[in-house]
Design an enzyme around this catalytic site. Structure first.
Site, PDB file in Angstrom:
ATOM      1  N   LYS A  32      57.689  51.437  24.744  1.00  0.00           N
ATOM      2  CA  LYS A  32      56.914  50.639  25.700  1.00  0.00           C
ATOM      3  C   LYS A  32      56.576  49.257  25.142  1.00  0.00           C
ATOM      4  O   LYS A  32      56.332  49.122  23.942  1.00  0.00           O
ATOM      5  CB  LYS A  32      55.595  51.364  26.001  1.00  0.00           C
ATOM      6  CG  LYS A  32      55.600  52.101  27.325  1.00  0.00           C
ATOM      7  CD  LYS A  32      54.284  52.803  27.557  1.00  0.00           C
ATOM      8  CE  LYS A  32      53.136  51.846  27.772  1.00  0.00           C
ATOM      9  NZ  LYS A  32      51.884  52.550  28.141  1.00  0.00           N
ATOM     10  N   LYS A  71      44.954  57.290  16.822  1.00  0.00           N
ATOM     11  CA  LYS A  71      44.266  56.152  16.212  1.00  0.00           C
ATOM     12  C   LYS A  71      43.878  56.457  14.767  1.00  0.00           C
ATOM     13  O   LYS A  71      43.981  55.597  13.900  1.00  0.00           O
ATOM     14  CB  LYS A  71      43.038  55.758  17.040  1.00  0.00           C
ATOM     15  CG  LYS A  71      43.424  55.008  18.316  1.00  0.00           C
ATOM     16  CD  LYS A  71      42.233  54.520  19.104  1.00  0.00           C
ATOM     17  CE  LYS A  71      42.696  53.730  20.325  1.00  0.00           C
ATOM     18  NZ  LYS A  71      41.618  53.414  21.255  1.00  0.00           N
ATOM     19  N   LYS A 127      51.005  45.252  23.373  1.00  0.00           N
ATOM     20  CA  LYS A 127      50.437  44.027  22.803  1.00  0.00           C
ATOM     21  C   LYS A 127      50.298  44.131  21.293  1.00  0.00           C
ATOM     22  O   LYS A 127      50.196  43.133  20.605  1.00  0.00           O
ATOM     23  CB  LYS A 127      49.104  43.672  23.469  1.00  0.00           C
ATOM     24  CG  LYS A 127      48.129  44.802  23.552  1.00  0.00           C
ATOM     25  CD  LYS A 127      47.032  44.471  24.578  1.00  0.00           C
ATOM     26  CE  LYS A 127      46.223  45.712  24.865  1.00  0.00           C
ATOM     27  NZ  LYS A 127      45.620  45.742  26.168  1.00  0.00           N
TER      28      LYS A 127
END
Ligand code: TRP
Length: 330
Positions: A192, A111, A195
């Protein structure tokens, strides 16, 4: 009855991968476990949020889970920030967690690398997650594969605490549904379905209408062999569509290969799109009703808070006493 617990982020846009890997396993297990499902909104604010949008997303998240079929009679549904014991236990656990343990967490590093501000809450995020789990003596914790390292930390913290202060916490078992971890992006079946994908063409959102689903599935990347066969290495695109079809229909991969083996990709894709829309349409219809029923949502959360507050209070007081906090003479 064993207790199953999981937290589902109040993300604005859930995908078919979240449904297959996260929500559906909870629904299939309803009634088999004492099931706790909560919105980890304290975790959500570890990255910057707009307050108005967050509020909206929390309400909509409850509505979408109910619309998917999470039964409030069979699940204890609650909001993490409603229950003050999560953050309190997290503090005590933080005092028993080393900087080294947290520095190894790959999600934090990812992150930061992607530009999220390096705030302390983002760093201690996994400790709060351990508190979420350990407060309720959860036996089984279903999550995505990306949370595996955090679950291992929760287990380590529980084991260390038990060794230091005597048996206090149940050691939770991770449950990572194999299939859900494997729903891939339609445009790039090597990564993958996420979203937060850059290209929304590769992602089916739970709110996509029939036409959008058909368009996205029709343009899904496949191969030139034109045989509906499961082969992740050589045919990742078609294998992904087979996986989605299998999860939604309940048919095995073999059955699907037999059913569509001689059809061209166009026919198979149309059927995959049809099945997805058959799944999504009733969810969307219920969602439209539930998201406007604020009273129902508030009632569910109040009931969840009442149940969880009692359990959390008892565990927290036990911990408090063991570490020597407060002055309780009872
Ligand atoms: N971090 C989890 C995720 O992003 C959500 C979460 C928070 C969670 N607390 C939890 C999941 C406790 C399971 C148990 O997916």
């Amino acid at each position: 009855m064993k207790r199953m617990l999981t937290g589902l982020q109040p993300s604005g846009k859930l995908t078919i991968a979240n449904y297959i890997g996260g929500i559906k396993p909870m629904i299939l297990n309803q009634g088999k476990y004492d099931s706790f499902l909560f919105i980890p909104d304290l975790h959500t604010i570890t990255v910057p949020q707009d307050a108005t949008i967050l509020k909206h997303n929390i309400k909509n998240a409850i509505a979408i889970y109910l619309a998917c079929g999470i039964d409030p009679q069979k699940n204890t549904i609650y909001l993490q920030s409603d229950n003050l014991y999560h953050a309190n236990l997290s503090w005590i656990l933080e005092c028993n967690t080393s900087m080294g343990q947290l520095s190894r967490m790959t999600q934090y590093k990812d992150k930061i690398q992607r530009g999220k501000p390096a705030v302390c809450g983002l760093f201690t995020y996994p400790v709060l997650m351990a508190a979420d789990i350990l407060l309720y003596s959860a036996d089984i914790v279903p999550t995505g594969a990306d949370q595996k390292q955090h679950l291992e930390l929760a287990r380590d913290l529980a084991i260390n605490f038990n060794n230091k202060y005597g048996k206090t916490f149940v050691i939770p078992e991770p449950y990572i549904p194999e299939i859900g971890a494997k729903i891939m992006d339609l445009q790039n079946p090597e990564i993958k379905m996420s979203k937060s994908a850059e290209n929304p063409k590769g992602v089916i959102y739970l709110t996509d209408d029939e036409q959008t689903v058909l368009k996205k599935i029709k343009s899904a990347v496949t191969d030139s062999e034109a045989v509906v066969k499961y082969d992740v290495e050589n045919k990742p695109g078609i294998s992904n569509l087979i996986t989605i079809y299998s999860c939604l229909s309940g048919l095995s991969v073999k059955d699907i290969e037999q059913k569509f083996g001689n059809e061209n990709y166009g026919v198979f894709k149309t059927e995959v799109a049809k099945l997805i829309s058959q799944t999504l349409t009733p969810i969307q219809q219920k969602y439209e009703i539930y998201k406007n029923d604020e009273n129902m949502i508030k009632d569910i959360l109040q009931k969840g808070l009442d149940v969880t507050n009692n359990i959390a209070k008892e565990k927290y007081n036990e911990v408090k006493q063991k570490v020597g906090l407060g002055l309780h003479f009872d």
